[in-house]
Design a protein around this motif. Sequence first.
Motif, mmCIF file in Angstrom:
data_model
loop_
_atom_site.group_PDB
_atom_site.id
_atom_site.type_symbol
_atom_site.label_atom_id
_atom_site.label_comp_id
_atom_site.label_asym_id
_atom_site.label_seq_id
_atom_site.Cartn_x
_atom_site.Cartn_y
_atom_site.Cartn_z
ATOM 1 N N ASP A 295 0.814 -1.211 0.000
ATOM 2 C CA ASP A 295 0.000 0.000 0.000
ATOM 3 C C ASP A 295 0.851 1.265 0.000
ATOM 4 O OD1 ASP A 295 -2.418 -1.429 0.026
ATOM 5 O OD2 ASP A 295 -2.285 -1.690 2.205
ATOM 6 N N GLY A 296 2.167 1.101 -0.113
ATOM 7 C CA GLY A 296 3.061 2.259 -0.148
ATOM 8 C C GLY A 296 3.411 2.829 1.212
ATOM 9 N N ARG A 297 3.076 2.110 2.276
ATOM 10 C CA ARG A 297 3.409 2.582 3.622
ATOM 11 C C ARG A 297 4.847 2.218 3.956
ATOM 12 N NH1 ARG A 297 -2.093 0.442 5.157
ATOM 13 N NH2 ARG A 297 -0.907 -1.474 5.233
ATOM 14 N N LEU A 298 5.532 3.159 4.582
ATOM 15 C CA LEU A 298 6.929 2.988 4.951
ATOM 16 C C LEU A 298 7.035 2.433 6.373
ATOM 17 C CD1 LEU A 298 9.930 3.523 4.277
ATOM 18 C CD2 LEU A 298 9.595 5.849 5.133
ATOM 19 N N HIS A 299 7.880 1.437 6.531
ATOM 20 C CA HIS A 299 8.148 0.831 7.827
ATOM 21 C C HIS A 299 9.651 0.869 8.064
ATOM 22 C CE1 HIS A 299 4.071 -0.952 7.944
ATOM 23 N NE2 HIS A 299 4.243 -1.001 6.635
ATOM 24 N N ALA A 300 10.053 0.837 9.320
ATOM 25 C CA ALA A 300 11.485 0.825 9.648
ATOM 26 C C ALA A 300 11.693 0.010 10.907
ATOM 27 C CB ALA A 300 11.994 2.248 9.858
#
Length: 165
Positions: free
Chosen positions: A152-157
């Motif tokens: 969904d284009g969400r950024l995680h780190a």
Amino acid sequence: MPASAHDRGLVRIGVISDTHGLLRPAALHALRDSRLILHAGDIGDPEILERLAQIAPVLAVRGNNDSGDWAARLPETLITDCVPGLRALIVHDLKTLACDARAAGCAVVVSGHSHRPLIERRDGVLYLNPGSAGPRRFRLPLSCGWLGLDADGRLHAGIESLEPD
């Protein structure tokens, strides 16, 4: 502890810094599933970049302790589209950052230098310092990090410890 990028099915980007000439087997293991590796400086030896490139393509910036012809070829700051939909700004020392990451369209700023792992959001931009993967400094933890972009284009780190269990 949060799930790893691999567990979430994310496009995984490995993040490492402050190797200072030491590439630990635990760091290689943590970076093993990366599509791309970002090195935020203080590499210490060009062989580090060569070994990381055996896992995935590597983008790196020069740290304050990197010197010689090989290091002179590295930029001090790099803005790159890591994967479609994810623009990153990479700099060794956040205090030397001379541009506005958000205005440059960057979703993430990757830095090193402090040897302190950090994930935080500022003004809509994710800041990630993976900590140090090289020789231990004081009592700071040994670690590296990862970035992930989901479907969904969400950024995680995340931060991965390189400490023995």
